[in-house]
Every structure is written in C-alpha cells, then in structure tokens.
Design an enzyme around this catalytic site. Sequence first.
Site, PDB file in Angstrom:
ATOM      1  N   ASP A 296       0.834  -1.200   0.000  1.00 47.59           N
ATOM      2  CA  ASP A 296       0.000   0.000   0.000  1.00 47.59           C
ATOM      3  C   ASP A 296       0.868   1.249   0.000  1.00 47.59           C
ATOM      4  OD1 ASP A 296      -2.399   1.777   0.817  1.00 47.59           O
ATOM      5  OD2 ASP A 296      -3.256  -0.236   0.867  1.00 47.59           O
TER       6      ASP A 296
ATOM      7  N   HIS B 222      -3.046   5.915   3.574  1.00 47.05           N
ATOM      8  CA  HIS B 222      -3.957   4.826   3.225  1.00 47.05           C
ATOM      9  C   HIS B 222      -3.445   3.498   3.793  1.00 47.05           C
ATOM     10  CE1 HIS B 222      -5.993   1.973   0.425  1.00 47.05           C
ATOM     11  NE2 HIS B 222      -6.941   2.887   0.365  1.00 47.05           N
TER      12      HIS B 222
ATOM     13  N   SER C 145     -11.302  -0.666  -0.398  1.00 49.92           N
ATOM     14  CA  SER C 145      -9.957  -0.697   0.184  1.00 49.92           C
ATOM     15  C   SER C 145      -9.984  -1.196   1.618  1.00 49.92           C
ATOM     16  CB  SER C 145      -9.333   0.699   0.162  1.00 49.92           C
ATOM     17  OG  SER C 145      -8.883   1.040  -1.122  1.00 49.92           O
TER      18      SER C 145
END
Length: 658
Positions: free
Chosen positions: A278, A384, A570
């Site tokens: 990520d 994220h 996600s």
Amino acid sequence: MVCVSGRHQLGAGVSAPTRLAQTESAELFYRVDGEPIPLQLQADAIAVVFTEPPAARGHPPIPLYRRLQADLQGTRGDAVTVHPVGTDYAIVTLPRGSRSSRSTLIERVQRPYVDAILPVLSCCDRNEQILLPNEIIVSFEPDTTPAQRQVILAAQGLTAIRPLQFSDDRVLARLIELDHDTAVLTATERLHATTGVRSATPNFIQVRAPLEPPMQPPLSPSPAQFAARSRRPANLRTLAWYLDSTRLHPNLENRGVKAPAAWTLGSRGEGITVAVLDTFTQWDHPALQTNTYELPAPCPSAWPEKLAAGTLSTMTPIPASKPTSWPFCGPPFRARLLCPMQPCWRSMTPGSPGSDRTIQRQQMPRLPPIFADQIQAQVVNEFHGTQVAGVIAAHGQSDTAFTGVAPAARILPVRIGDISSGPMLAASVEAIAYAAERGADVINMSWGMLPATEIAAVITQALEDNPDLVIVASSGNFGDGEVSFPASLPAVVAVGASTLNGHRAPYSSFGPGLTLVAPGGVIQSHPTSGILTTGGTVTPGFWQGMPLPTQPWSWTQDPQGTYIWTQGTSFSSPIVAGIVALMQSADQDRSLSRDRIVELLTAAASHGPLTLTDEERDRYQTLATQTNTPATAPALTYFFGSGLVDAAEAVRLVQATD
C-alpha cells in the site's frame, strides 16, 4: 488492431520492424497474455518529470508542481491546471474547450526544472489517467543467458535500468532514443515478437482522478458532526461497527463480521503475518507499533555501509566479495538481500517510488497551518496504508479501545506508491515477490491497476512457491459489473463492500469473479456509517512547527487524527485479510491448504444480512439476457458473491476440520 506477423530472431536488428509503429495517428495498445488492450492519447494533457530539487537551507523547498503552476500563470495562453503525482511527476491539463494544442502546451512547460515530458493516456473509459514513462518491464524466457538478454535489449534499442528484485528473469529497461511520444508502446510490441522474451509491459503510472465521486467525502463536515466527534466516546470499539454492528445498533441485524465472537473461540491472529502492499504505513502508531513485523536476530547485512549512511538503494552496487549474479541470483543470496531492509525503513519497498532516495518518515507530507476547512484530501490519503493496517491488526489495550479484526497478527508494511499515483507496476511486481519471500501468510492489496501479465505471473509464482499463502484484493470502487485487476485473477480473493444497512455500497464493483463482501461503509450519510481505523497524523513530528489542532479536521475522529473515518473496498479487503489470519491462526498445525481456507471462508459467508435494491434487481434482469452474465448466478451472488463474510463461523469451520 494492428496485427503482428512472424517473430524476430534472437538478436535481430530493429531497422525493419514487422509492424506499424504505435504513433499518435495509429491505434495505441499494449498486450496482456497476448491480447491487445486499447489505449487513448489525451489531447488536452501532458505529464512532466521534475529534476531533483536542490537542497534547501532552513526551510522546505516549494514543491515543483506549485512552482510550475505559478510560472505558467505568468505566460500567455489558457490557464492550465497542474496536478501533482507524487513528488516527481505532475499532470498539466488544458481547460475544457481550450483551443490550444498539445504541442503548444509542451512548449509552455519547458523549464530548467522539467526533466522530461510524457504522454498521458486513458483506458477502458475509466476516470483515470495513465503516464507513460520511458520504462519497460521485460520478462525473459528462463533458458536465456545473461549475454543473450543483453543482445536482445541492444537489438531493440534498449538498455537495462536495473533488474527487478526477487525476480529471476525480469529487468526494467528503457529506450536509448525516443523518436515519438508513444515509442515505448512500439518497443513493447516489438519485444513481444522477439524470441527469448516471455512478455513485456510498459511501466505505467496510473493516476486516480482527484476527488473522484462517490469515494471522496466532503472535506468539511458540518459543525454538528465536528462537535459530535470532538466529544470522543470512551468506547471506540463500539464505533467500529464492522466488527459487530449490534454493539452500535442492538436492535438491528448484525451487518458486521462478528470478529469479537471469533476472538472468544480462541483466535486473534497469533503467529500470522499479513503483508500490506500500500502507501505509507505509520508503523509507530500507538495501535500498530507492537504488531509490526520484526526481523529475526542476528540478521547479516549485505550492505552495512549503506545502512550506516541511512540509504538503501535498489541501484546499490554489489560489493566484489558478494555474488555478482545480481539479475538472476539464487535463494541463498536472496536471504542476504532481505536482511538490510530493517523495520526502521518500513515505508520503503524495493522498486518503490523514490527508492533510490530512501523514503524516510521525515519526508512525509506536512499539513498547512490553516487546516480546519480546506485540508487537502491527499494528505490524509497518503496514510492509506496506515488505515488498511489498522483494520487488520490494530490492538487495543482495553475492551473499549479501537481494535482491528486480527489484533494479534503482525503487519508487514510494503510501500508500492502513493495515493495520487496508485501502485507502480514494477514496484508491485517486486513487492508481491518480496512479501512472499518474507514468508507472509496473507497479502492484502487494497488497490487496482491496469491488467498486466507481470502481475499475474508473479502472483502465480508466489502461490506456487507458497501453498498456504492467501492473497486478498479489493474488487474496485467503480460501482460497475467488472471486478478490478488484480482482484479479478482466479487465485485472488476478490472483496466487495457492504453497508451498515446491508446493501451493496454504491461504489463497490461486482459481477463475475467477486468472491464475497465485507463492510466498506458509506461515509456521506454520517461518519459512523463509515469505517473507523487508524490515522497517520498522530505522531508529534507530523505537527512540528504548527499548533496542535483543537477539533477534528477532515474525517478524523479526534483532533490529531489518531483515528479516522473512511470508506471503500480498500477497507473491505483488509477485513477479509484479517479474517483469513484468524482462520490460519485457528489452524494450529497449519494442515489446511490455501484452497481449503478459501473454501471455508466462502462457506461461512451468507446472503442473509444483505438486501438488493430495486435498481439492482432491475439491472440484473436486464443483464441476465446478456451473455456476459452467467445464467446460473443468482442476483444476490452477482452483486455479493458468496455473501457477507462471517469471522466466527469461519473460525468454527476451521476448528471443526482439525
């Protein structure tokens, strides 16, 4: 589509290619498993590559994309928009309806700090842009020698940039000369027709559209929402409804994954490592720092002098005393390569953007002093990876503290890009192989990208080499009937998103290939309908030189952003990755194969808590008449796969199998 006739001989020249060059006037495409994927050249946009900014004294330099925006405002011509893509790239876009030409735009952006200009492409009518740098991933046939590979590259006008790490037969190469904008596509097609080459793919950089609906919530919540979150409740675990929604809404059916019930069965993810491929992961977040992967000791270093200097480059020369077969090294040398990548460099991955300049925590983005109303979404989104990791394995120290699905699992953070650019292709290939080489039990990929032969190949190899490894990926946030790549690969668990009301989240992609769903939330209606997880802005260094905030900003739960509300597939994907970790931990003798784990995972899922909307029923009836919708797939399966995942039932099934 242009056809290819015949194959080049090993080492054949390039003076007489057997196909039409891919120029602006020709059809553009690249290939996946031999099939052409069409591309379109955007006439209203170009990309620029910045030079390395000079070191500043006493204060950070002005970002080069802002400098370019300011410089262009002082020139004649239409006003343009400069959108940053990481730190090294930016996209310059003409306004809608502009009469300026692309060639004029290219002339306008010529600056001393602009190193190169790249074409901007699009694909498949998606609201994304694709940059085409002068880089090609070349996969050679295993029986070709290093000398033959050099001959192949030279014959095609290419030179090697570097070998891809943890990959025996792949190199990243570039054209020595670019004779037209899309020469990389032309060279890639020639490579496909060259003996000794297994596949070739441009090292695309995908760029997500900024503030793309419906994923991006408003940046300024209402005063009432601010006030509600400022009164931070004592029980954060209750707010994490995706674990068990009856704690927040006791009178409604449970639309969470029943993780607390799985914990009572004795499984919290002990002994399991989940790799998070990520963006930046704030590994020293209070809820993550003791769950981060640690290397065994002692661990010899291949490049101690580089580590001591604070750098670790994928271009680091191998000392003469070390094996010199860097491009095609064997397992013993790979073990040495793993060791220098110490956890203190957790934000770096081999081949990641900026990996030739170590990505240090000090380089993380800074918030502007005035943040309450107009904070930039990309600042939060850069973390994220932190948010994904928290969903999997955040660990609370009390019954009311925020806790992830598998709080005893370990997180192996691997950075493959930033939120604006999405995953880099070469970095993703290396990162998957790296995570597998580290011995990860689960790999989570909360992202999608253009289909690529190299990604499919490295996933296939990783699964063949590691029979117990499970790879989980998000189905995509396009809200259409096509599961995104790489979740669409048969061996990958593809996860869609559901809501607190038991509906499919409106952004969640669905259709053939969807394995199941997990909560993804819809934050627009109310923050507590989203997914609560760890934020990345809690560390004191982030706020250095700025007053600490006194109220939540953007969608943070608390002033400093220790926890944040978000949404998307996600976050559905790491919920399932966490449940797989619970299952593997419950399988104490590790007797269950990957296929059996996935079989039990889907068997534990149920359509019971889920509901189709009238629009979805109508849509299914329309699609059911088309050949791309399997007649045997009921509507609930088409939109939800096997259904809403159930952690407690999955663990019970594992325990019953032992």
